[in-house]
Each structure stands twice: as C-alpha cells, then as structure tokens.
Design a protein around this motif. Structure first.
Motif, PDB file in Angstrom:
ATOM      1  N   ALA A  29       4.283  -1.518 -11.039  1.00 57.58           N
ATOM      2  CA  ALA A  29       3.494  -1.393 -11.785  1.00 57.58           C
ATOM      3  C   ALA A  29       3.706  -0.452 -13.153  1.00 57.58           C
ATOM      4  O   ALA A  29       3.255  -0.877 -14.106  1.00 57.58           O
ATOM      5  CB  ALA A  29       2.185  -1.115 -11.111  1.00 57.58           C
ATOM      6  N   VAL A  82      -2.552  -5.344   3.121  1.00 59.78           N
ATOM      7  CA  VAL A  82      -1.970  -5.276   4.631  1.00 59.78           C
ATOM      8  C   VAL A  82      -0.909  -5.982   4.545  1.00 59.78           C
ATOM      9  O   VAL A  82      -0.854  -7.427   4.308  1.00 59.78           O
ATOM     10  CB  VAL A  82      -3.139  -5.413   5.605  1.00 59.78           C
ATOM     11  N   VAL A  83       0.545  -5.679   4.862  1.00 63.18           N
ATOM     12  CA  VAL A  83       1.430  -6.433   5.262  1.00 63.18           C
ATOM     13  C   VAL A  83       1.915  -6.785   6.586  1.00 63.18           C
ATOM     14  O   VAL A  83       2.442  -7.630   6.855  1.00 63.18           O
ATOM     15  CB  VAL A  83       2.588  -6.043   4.317  1.00 63.18           C
ATOM     16  N   GLY A 100       6.297   1.149  -2.469  1.00 67.26           N
ATOM     17  CA  GLY A 100       4.983   0.429  -2.654  1.00 67.26           C
ATOM     18  C   GLY A 100       5.235  -0.253  -4.206  1.00 67.26           C
ATOM     19  O   GLY A 100       6.032   0.008  -4.933  1.00 67.26           O
ATOM     20  N   PRO A 101       4.262  -1.228  -4.475  1.00 66.00           N
ATOM     21  CA  PRO A 101       4.102  -2.002  -5.678  1.00 66.00           C
ATOM     22  C   PRO A 101       3.876  -0.911  -7.006  1.00 66.00           C
ATOM     23  O   PRO A 101       3.844  -1.523  -8.083  1.00 66.00           O
ATOM     24  CB  PRO A 101       3.257  -3.000  -5.461  1.00 66.00           C
ATOM     25  N   LEU A 102       3.452   0.159  -6.685  1.00 66.05           N
ATOM     26  CA  LEU A 102       3.149   1.167  -7.766  1.00 66.05           C
ATOM     27  C   LEU A 102       4.506   1.270  -8.876  1.00 66.05           C
ATOM     28  O   LEU A 102       4.313   1.262  -9.735  1.00 66.05           O
ATOM     29  CB  LEU A 102       2.652   2.333  -7.205  1.00 66.05           C
ATOM     30  N   SER A 161       5.238   1.980   3.029  1.00 66.59           N
ATOM     31  CA  SER A 161       3.832   1.822   2.825  1.00 66.59           C
ATOM     32  C   SER A 161       3.104   2.741   1.955  1.00 66.59           C
ATOM     33  O   SER A 161       2.263   1.987   1.193  1.00 66.59           O
ATOM     34  CB  SER A 161       3.146   1.825   4.327  1.00 66.59           C
ATOM     35  N   PRO A 196      -2.570   0.291   5.738  1.00 68.28           N
ATOM     36  CA  PRO A 196      -1.678   1.114   4.875  1.00 68.28           C
ATOM     37  C   PRO A 196      -2.162   1.602   3.599  1.00 68.28           C
ATOM     38  O   PRO A 196      -2.629   0.528   2.840  1.00 68.28           O
ATOM     39  CB  PRO A 196      -0.543   0.399   4.872  1.00 68.28           C
ATOM     40  N   PRO A 197      -2.203   2.694   3.271  1.00 63.55           N
ATOM     41  CA  PRO A 197      -2.518   2.964   1.855  1.00 63.55           C
ATOM     42  C   PRO A 197      -1.797   2.773   0.504  1.00 63.55           C
ATOM     43  O   PRO A 197      -0.842   3.423   0.236  1.00 63.55           O
ATOM     44  CB  PRO A 197      -2.553   4.715   2.095  1.00 63.55           C
ATOM     45  N   MET A 198      -1.788   1.598   0.332  1.00 60.32           N
ATOM     46  CA  MET A 198      -0.974   1.078  -0.698  1.00 60.32           C
ATOM     47  C   MET A 198      -1.791   0.824  -1.880  1.00 60.32           C
ATOM     48  O   MET A 198      -2.830   0.301  -1.796  1.00 60.32           O
ATOM     49  CB  MET A 198      -0.479  -0.320  -0.403  1.00 60.32           C
ATOM     50  N   ALA A 199      -1.161   1.262  -3.161  1.00 58.13           N
ATOM     51  CA  ALA A 199      -1.909   1.409  -4.383  1.00 58.13           C
ATOM     52  C   ALA A 199      -2.488   0.363  -4.882  1.00 58.13           C
ATOM     53  O   ALA A 199      -3.551  -0.102  -5.292  1.00 58.13           O
ATOM     54  CB  ALA A 199      -1.316   2.329  -5.394  1.00 58.13           C
ATOM     55  N   ASN A 200      -1.575  -0.889  -4.988  1.00 56.65           N
ATOM     56  CA  ASN A 200      -1.683  -2.151  -5.454  1.00 56.65           C
ATOM     57  C   ASN A 200      -1.537  -3.305  -4.288  1.00 56.65           C
ATOM     58  O   ASN A 200      -1.442  -4.265  -4.840  1.00 56.65           O
ATOM     59  CB  ASN A 200      -0.878  -2.385  -6.542  1.00 56.65           C
ATOM     60  N   GLY A 201      -1.085  -2.906  -3.190  1.00 58.10           N
ATOM     61  CA  GLY A 201      -0.809  -4.178  -2.236  1.00 58.10           C
ATOM     62  C   GLY A 201      -1.925  -4.332  -1.347  1.00 58.10           C
ATOM     63  O   GLY A 201      -3.162  -3.706  -1.530  1.00 58.10           O
ATOM     64  N   ALA A 214      -1.128   0.812 -15.661  1.00 58.88           N
ATOM     65  CA  ALA A 214      -0.254   0.587 -14.333  1.00 58.88           C
ATOM     66  C   ALA A 214      -1.222   0.222 -13.319  1.00 58.88           C
ATOM     67  O   ALA A 214      -0.955  -0.526 -12.244  1.00 58.88           O
ATOM     68  CB  ALA A 214       0.397   1.641 -13.971  1.00 58.88           C
ATOM     69  N   LEU A 222       6.723  -3.475   0.394  1.00 61.55           N
ATOM     70  CA  LEU A 222       6.982  -4.394   1.388  1.00 61.55           C
ATOM     71  C   LEU A 222       6.214  -5.691   1.020  1.00 61.55           C
ATOM     72  O   LEU A 222       5.382  -6.062   0.323  1.00 61.55           O
ATOM     73  CB  LEU A 222       6.376  -4.241   2.797  1.00 61.55           C
ATOM     74  N   PRO A 223       7.040  -6.972   1.265  1.00 64.74           N
ATOM     75  CA  PRO A 223       6.481  -8.257   0.833  1.00 64.74           C
ATOM     76  C   PRO A 223       5.106  -8.540   1.676  1.00 64.74           C
ATOM     77  O   PRO A 223       5.115  -8.162   2.745  1.00 64.74           O
ATOM     78  CB  PRO A 223       7.766  -9.315   1.333  1.00 64.74           C
ATOM     79  N   ASP A 267       0.691  -7.573  10.267  1.00 64.86           N
ATOM     80  CA  ASP A 267      -0.780  -8.205  10.953  1.00 64.86           C
ATOM     81  C   ASP A 267      -0.888  -7.099  12.257  1.00 64.86           C
ATOM     82  O   ASP A 267      -2.137  -6.928  12.630  1.00 64.86           O
ATOM     83  CB  ASP A 267      -0.332  -9.756  11.648  1.00 64.86           C
ATOM     84  N   LYS A 293       2.552 -11.044   3.635  1.00 65.47           N
ATOM     85  CA  LYS A 293       2.909 -12.084   4.787  1.00 65.47           C
ATOM     86  C   LYS A 293       3.295 -13.331   4.439  1.00 65.47           C
ATOM     87  O   LYS A 293       4.195 -14.156   4.771  1.00 65.47           O
ATOM     88  CB  LYS A 293       1.503 -12.063   5.454  1.00 65.47           C
ATOM     89  N   PHE A 338       9.925  -3.125  12.098  1.00 71.07           N
ATOM     90  CA  PHE A 338      10.564  -2.945  10.923  1.00 71.07           C
ATOM     91  C   PHE A 338      11.232  -1.570  10.698  1.00 71.07           C
ATOM     92  O   PHE A 338      12.293  -1.451  10.176  1.00 71.07           O
ATOM     93  CB  PHE A 338       9.503  -3.280   9.926  1.00 71.07           C
ATOM     94  N   VAL A 361      -2.003  -3.443 -12.760  1.00 68.41           N
ATOM     95  CA  VAL A 361      -1.057  -4.312 -12.379  1.00 68.41           C
ATOM     96  C   VAL A 361      -0.815  -4.683 -10.685  1.00 68.41           C
ATOM     97  O   VAL A 361      -0.644  -3.722 -10.012  1.00 68.41           O
ATOM     98  CB  VAL A 361       0.391  -3.765 -12.858  1.00 68.41           C
ATOM     99  N   ARG A 380       0.288  -6.303  -7.148  1.00 74.06           N
ATOM    100  CA  ARG A 380       1.729  -6.820  -6.744  1.00 74.06           C
ATOM    101  C   ARG A 380       1.891  -8.402  -6.907  1.00 74.06           C
ATOM    102  O   ARG A 380       2.940  -8.676  -7.440  1.00 74.06           O
ATOM    103  CB  ARG A 380       1.741  -6.713  -5.144  1.00 74.06           C
ATOM    104  N   TRP A 406      12.214  -4.689  -2.953  1.00 68.39           N
ATOM    105  CA  TRP A 406      11.447  -3.722  -2.281  1.00 68.39           C
ATOM    106  C   TRP A 406      11.266  -2.289  -2.982  1.00 68.39           C
ATOM    107  O   TRP A 406      10.199  -1.587  -3.004  1.00 68.39           O
ATOM    108  CB  TRP A 406      12.245  -3.176  -0.976  1.00 68.39           C
TER     109      TRP A 406
END
Lengths: 104, 200
Positions: free
Chosen positions: B46, A16-17, B41-43, B37, A9-14, B176, B111-112, A19, B114, A27, B179, B181, B106
């Motif tokens: 941040a 893959v959440v 997001g965590p942005l 997603s 997934p295209p997440m900026a700061n994260g 930002a 999303l948290p 599996d 795993k 979800f 930073v 997650r 959230w």
C-alpha cells in the motif's frame, strides 16, 4: 468474515488468512525450518506443488492439509523425522481430556 | 476426549516432535506468524502504491524495476525474487494469479488470502476473467482490456490500482490507508472517498 475474532490477526489492510490456528502454526513451522537451514524454500515449494498437483477432487480441497503433508514428506525425505512418530504422538494427544490446554 | 480436529492434533504433534528434536523452537514459529501477520502485511504494498500516486518519478521506477525498490526499502519477508508491478488504467485492468500453486509477493502483500489458493480461482481467472472479476465485485466495461498475470517462483506480480476519485487532497499516508490488498491483486477497484460534510 468467517471466524472473525477467533484468530483475527492484526493486519492493516488484509483480512483473516488462516481458518484455524493450526494452519498458522504449520505455516510458521515451515518458514522457521527453512530459515534454520533444514531445507530451502524451493525444495518445500516443489514438494507443495507435487501435493497440490496430485489432488484432483475439487470438492474437499484444503490448502493447509496439502501444506502439512508437503512439510512432513519433505522432513521424511531429509530423514529429520518419521511419520510413525507423528502417528504415535497424535494418538496420545487425541486421548487427552477435554480442556487440557486452554492457555489463550 | 479432545474436541480438537484431527488435523489440529497432527499439527500440534508435529511441532512437539520437531521441538523435541531441537529442529525448532515454539518462539521461532511465533516469530514467523507475527512477522507475516503484523509487520510484513499488505501495508508495504500500500505504501508503494500511495507513493507512486503522488510521485511520478517513483511510479516510473516502480513500473520498470520494482525489485530494486523493494530491495532498497529492505522489506522483511523475502520471497520476492523478482517483483513486477503492472499498472491499471481506464483501458487496462490487471489481475494476478498463480495457476501452479500459490506464488505470491509476500514482502509487499503479506500472506495470501484463502481464495487465492482455491483451485476455482486459479483456473477460472485465466479462462473467464471478466466473469470471475464481476463475481468478485469488479464490473468492467467491454472496452476495458483484462490482463491476467501468472505468478511463478521467479516472478511475482503486484497491481498498481487506479487512484480513486476524490483523493486529490489526501497525503501519501492517507492514500496508503485506502489501498487494499485485493486491489493490489487486481480483484478490487478502489472507490472514491466521501468528503466529510458532503456525504449524507
């Protein structure tokens, strides 16, 4: 990171959440049903706590299986669906030939 | 026969049944996944952190009433009934957990991960936080006090990490980007940036 590229997934700061893609579908279903007023998020959360709370063996803990079970149990409680339907359709889908739906 | 896992098939079957019954559309599910997603997001978190680093007044507000800030910024995703931001310093390190299930802010963190839902993290971070943090790469001196915050349905926590050294010349937007997650869950300490030209 495991499974990088498969769902990525295209997440900026994260990272893959999920599996596997089915986990994100489950979800998404729960949130969408909640947004459409089929149940409240608190109701779902309570069911999820029950599912997770009843789990004791740390060896094979899989969060999204509990999440899925919580969702189906709640839908049954709400009489929106029955597990029998799920069993029947799952058997049908499992019997499909290999490579039936590779649309991605 | 299909090569999909039984659980993947059950999920597909459930979605088909719910669509058939008119309770759901595939697009609604797609939209939720995209929302969490990409856009939530965590942005979001941040950006709050970066602004707090450059704006003392904002920082004060963030630490006293983060809920109002999140509401006023209109972050999508909901589920922040009450958001409490706790500040890391050189004396105190904060980390966040949900021992009961997986409550998580959230709207600010997406999303948290795993491991956040893993029973090992959920129980051990409370019992032996110093050890767990060390295993996750956060080695803290014995003079640093550790506080673990247990999230609930009513209160979600987010950590305001320490601004890393060497970032004096960065603007809010650049900050930002630094930073992560994990730093906002409190299981990572942000390291200083290498100044171009000085790093080898």
């Amino acid at each position: 990171m495991e499974l990088k590229g498969l769902i990525a997934p295209p997440m900026a700061n994260g990272d893959v959440v999920f599996d596997e893609p089915w986990q994100s579908r489950v979800f998404g279903m729960a949130r969408a049903l909640c947004e459409q007023g089929m149940f409240t998020w608190d109701e779902f959360r309570e069911q999820l706590i029950l599912q997770i709370g009843s789990f004791t063996d740390d060896g094979d803990y899989q969060y999204f299986i509990h999440f899925f079970d919580a969702l189906t149990l709640l839908l049954e409680k709400k009489q929106l669906f029955s597990k029998d339907e799920l069993v029947v359709l799952s058997e049908q889908l499992a019997a499909r030939p290999h490579g039936h739906d590779h649309s991605h | 026969m299909s090569e999909e896992s039984p659980q993947a098939i059950r999920a597909e079957a459930l979605e088909s049944i719910l669509i058939e019954k008119g309770l759901l559309t595939a697009k609604a599910v797609d939209d939720v996944i995209a929302l969490y997603s990409e856009r939530v997001g965590p942005l979001n978190g941040a950006r709050l952190v970066a602004r707090a680093w450059v704006d003392p007044q904002f920082k004060k507000q963030l630490l006293t009433d983060a809920t109002s800030i999140v509401e006023s910024l209109g972050f999508e995703g909901g589920q922040v009934e009450k958001l409490v931001v706790v500040e890391n310093t050189d004396k105190v390190h904060n980390a966040v957990v949900c021992t009961l299930c997986s409550c998580y802010p959230w709207a600010v963190l997406g999303l948290p991960p795993k491991w956040y839902k893993d029973p090992a993290y959920r129980s051990r971070i409370v019992m032996e936080p110093r050890q767990v943090l060390a295993e996750m790469g956060v080695g803290l001196g014995s003079n640093v006090e550790i506080q673990v915050w247990d999230s609930s349905a009513e209160i979600r926590y987010m950590v305001l990490p320490v601004r890393p050294p060497g970032t004096q010349n960065l603007n809010e937007e650049q900050l930002a980007e630094l930073v992560t997650r994990d730093s906002m869950i409190g299981v990572e300490v942000l390291v200083g940036v290498e100044v171009p030209g000085e790093a080898s």
